[in-house]
Enzyme design. Structure first.
Site, PDB file in Angstrom:
ATOM      1  N   MET A 237      28.467   4.748 -16.611  1.00  0.00           N
ATOM      2  CA  MET A 237      28.377   3.530 -17.425  1.00  0.00           C
ATOM      3  C   MET A 237      29.631   2.700 -17.136  1.00  0.00           C
ATOM      4  SD  MET A 237      25.634   3.556 -19.305  1.00  0.00           S
ATOM      5  CE  MET A 237      25.847   2.802 -20.904  1.00  0.00           C
ATOM      6  N   HIS A 238      29.632   2.114 -15.947  1.00  0.00           N
ATOM      7  CA  HIS A 238      30.851   1.500 -15.422  1.00  0.00           C
ATOM      8  C   HIS A 238      31.513   0.535 -16.408  1.00  0.00           C
ATOM      9  CE1 HIS A 238      29.355   3.107 -11.622  1.00  0.00           C
ATOM     10  NE2 HIS A 238      28.217   2.490 -11.852  1.00  0.00           N
ATOM     11  N   ASP A 239      30.771  -0.487 -16.828  1.00  0.00           N
ATOM     12  CA  ASP A 239      31.391  -1.579 -17.585  1.00  0.00           C
ATOM     13  C   ASP A 239      31.814  -1.157 -18.993  1.00  0.00           C
ATOM     14  OD1 ASP A 239      30.971  -3.178 -15.402  1.00  0.00           O
ATOM     15  OD2 ASP A 239      29.167  -4.124 -16.208  1.00  0.00           O
TER      16      ASP A 239
END
Ligand SMILES: [Ca+2]
Length: 309
Positions: A237-239
């Site tokens: 969940m990069h962001d």
């Protein structure tokens, strides 16, 4: 500490979760405005997606402004092959009830930074850095007024768009070079960290069990079948790490480094050279994070999302 923030974004499933997290923590974040940029999909769609997300969170009052339609120099290459044609594949969200508000994102950024006390606004950059780079070119006086920039982009190692480059930096390397060269206080969260920020299957199942429309939407986005992914074992969940770092910095670690961006057109386009050991003897231009305590991080993310409908 309560942060006054702007989220600049190209939703994108992980952008959606990041926006929801910010809205779920009103004691930590005063989200002033959302600015959309072309990236994962075209800007008309990223702006519409930002609207879909704020409406999901029952925050139809939140202003969303559309920004740049293309990178500064290069043609837009979307990541629709990962995010799906509308960018939010799996969320099951209806079209937005309201359109974005008038006013170009770049002009909104400039006006907001000029109106606020210097150093008081944090910019959360979740997509290609086009809007901020253009704002810095249009109005260089805003640079010393920016409190800090926390961005998801780059990698210390393999990319996801190409072997050399992470998507956000690949998409607009010139914008990234402008932002990293502007003398701003930048925190960089790259793929080397976000690919270790994996929610466990039990945590993902807990989202569904919340029984809320937000929980269902985030669960749907995380568990959708994906083409073009990196084959990771879980759900990066990069962001979300950008908002999570501001909320819970004690779960992260990193160091100040010099970061260079390759703007050439060859196979290294968008590569971030992160001088972790100071070999280049250049002054640091970013605080590069390299560690996250993923298990407590996602427990806190899910706890926060229980606050949304
Ligand atoms: Ca994004």
């Amino acid at each position: 500490m309560r942060h006054s923030i702007v989220i600049d974004t190209d939703p994108g499933q992980d952008d959606a979760a990041a926006i929801l997290l910010a809205l779920a923590l009103p004691d930590r974040f005063d989200l002033r405005v959302i600015t959309a940029v072309a990236g994962n999909v075209a800007v008309a769609q990223t702006a519409a997606n930002a609207r879909r997300i704020v409406e999901l969170a029952a925050r139809a009052d939140m202003k969303v402004h559309a920004g740049c339609e293309a990178p500064l120099v290069l043609p837009l290459e979307t990541a629709a092959f990962v995010c799906g044609p509308d960018g939010l594949d799996g969320a099951g969200l209806p079209p937005p009830a309201l359109p974005p508000v008038e006013g170009h994102a770049v002009e909104v950024l400039v006006a907001l930074l000029r109106a606020e006390a210097p150093g008081s606004v944090t910019l959360c950059m979740l997509g290609p850095l086009t809007n901020l780079a253009l704002a810095l070119r249009l109005a260089p006086d805003i640079a010393p007024r920016i409190g800090q920039v926390v961005l998801m982009g780059g990698a210390m190692g393999l990319g996801n768009m190409t072997p050399a480059a992470e998507y956000n930096i690949y998409a607009d390397p010139h914008a990234a070079a402008i932002v990293l060269g502007a003398g701003l206080k930048v925190t960089l969260i790259g793929l080397h960290l976000t690919l270790t920020a994996i929610a466990t299957h039990a945590q993902v199942a807990r989202l569904d069990a919340l029984g809320t429309r937000t929980g269902r939407a985030v669960h749907g986005m995380l568990t959708r079948p994906r083409a073009g992914g990196l084959g990771s074992i879980g759900h990066p969940m990069h962001d979300v790490c950008v908002i999570g770092f501001l909320a819970w910095p004690e779960l992260f670690a990193g160091r100040d480094c010099f970061v260079d961006v390759e703007t050439g057109a060859g196979p290294l386009r968008g590569r971030t050279t992160i001088d972790w050991h100071g070999r280049l003897r250049r002054p640091p231009n970013a605080h590069v994070l390299d560690c996250i305590e993923a298990a407590p991080f996602f427990d806190r993310v899910i706890d926060a999302l229980t606050q949304l409908p």
